[in-house]
Design a protein around this motif. Sequence first.
Motif, mmCIF file in Angstrom:
data_model
loop_
_atom_site.group_PDB
_atom_site.id
_atom_site.type_symbol
_atom_site.label_atom_id
_atom_site.label_comp_id
_atom_site.label_asym_id
_atom_site.label_seq_id
_atom_site.Cartn_x
_atom_site.Cartn_y
_atom_site.Cartn_z
ATOM 1 N N GLU A 60 12.744 23.184 29.999
ATOM 2 C CA GLU A 60 12.194 22.966 29.591
ATOM 3 C C GLU A 60 12.232 21.305 28.047
ATOM 4 N N SER A 66 16.256 29.639 31.064
ATOM 5 C CA SER A 66 16.100 29.303 32.066
ATOM 6 C C SER A 66 15.516 28.305 32.729
ATOM 7 N N SER A 67 14.423 27.235 31.817
ATOM 8 C CA SER A 67 13.457 26.020 32.194
ATOM 9 C C SER A 67 14.594 24.614 31.652
ATOM 10 N N ALA A 76 6.775 30.549 29.862
ATOM 11 C CA ALA A 76 7.385 29.281 28.720
ATOM 12 C C ALA A 76 6.269 28.636 28.191
ATOM 13 N N LEU A 127 6.195 29.279 35.498
ATOM 14 C CA LEU A 127 8.325 29.172 34.027
ATOM 15 C C LEU A 127 8.647 27.718 34.225
ATOM 16 N N ALA A 128 7.993 26.501 33.528
ATOM 17 C CA ALA A 128 8.275 25.776 32.874
ATOM 18 C C ALA A 128 9.204 25.181 35.068
ATOM 19 N N ASP A 129 9.046 25.631 35.888
ATOM 20 C CA ASP A 129 10.131 25.227 36.991
ATOM 21 C C ASP A 129 9.444 23.654 37.239
ATOM 22 N N TYR A 130 9.910 23.171 36.823
ATOM 23 C CA TYR A 130 9.714 21.404 37.537
ATOM 24 C C TYR A 130 9.761 20.921 38.851
#
Length: 375
Positions: free
Chosen positions: A260, A257-258, A228, A67-70
């Motif tokens: 990114e 959402s992210s 993502a 999810l490219a949730d860093y």
Amino acid sequence: MRQREAWVAWCALVLTACSGSMSAKSTAPLYVTTSGALAVANLDHLIAQQRDAAGAEELLLVRARFLADYEALDRASTLAEGRVETGRELLQRAKARSAVHRFADALTDVNAAEHAGVDAGRSQALRASILVATGHAGEVVAQLEADAAHHPGFASRSALAGAYAALGRYDEADRLYVEALADLDTTSPFPYAWVYFARGLMWTEQAGDPARGEAMYTRALVHLPEFATANIHLAELEVARGELKSAMARLESVVASSREPEALALLGELHVRTGEAERGSSEIAQARQRFESLLERHPLAFADHAAEFYLGPGANAERAWVLAQQNLAGRETDRALTLAVQAARATGRKDEVCALASRVRVRPEQVKDDCQRRP
């Protein structure tokens, strides 16, 4: 195109945390999995339940990768760094460090974990994944072949497939990925989406077959529409054939959402290209800020993607050269070498172009230059 080289090896190790039971007997040609939205909701529920308990790191790493949730990546790293009393905790920290491309530190942890008595199979698998990710697939392919022969299953076959892909053995790798899919016995979409993405990455960016790769990216998104990175890669292919509207819609979803930065940068380029210069410039500026923030926290994990950004819409070739060199110092893969060649060429470093190009092993024609290549 943007490639995440450590992805294949890393995912083969951590996806078992969210993929349910696995069996070597499943041969169903069609894979029915839980909807992506429900799977993500279930993952988030597990993360909330775990809080800061042992095991939360792997769940957070799954969220970060898909999810490219860093921010999840930050939290996983922090948790792993704070728990190093046992061999198992050292091995978990090695996984977290590998996820942010601290490969040398990760190998140190693997060695320490072995001295602390962890299962040799687990430590050897992680060491092999790190060596593949850093351009040393040839050193571990025999071990991975033996593992796949003696313990056939999703993890062993997909790990060997990643090594074969790194060595340019694409047909063999793809066959193993197909077999790895058949090994799965779970309704979780995550491992299925990963295998299809890995195949897409291999065919599109390593083997030079974007049509075949696109079919794999599309299949990954059937299982996990929220994926993502798969959306970003598919958007790039859509842009290449002029399907800008579809690509922009896909990227806007990822950005919403992210945040990114790759998605932000490409979306900004497309808005500039389609006459929305102010909006596009703003998105490119946001991408720059996002990259720099991520580089402060995890410099090795984002050096390659940031270098590509600065070679493109970021318009700072010298910054790209520094980042490409940093990336290459941590892993001498063909992808890292090719990126360094591009940065050297963009900054007028002709001698470096030739020296770097001569070290590319698989498909060296991608970096042909006026200089005479060494054999």
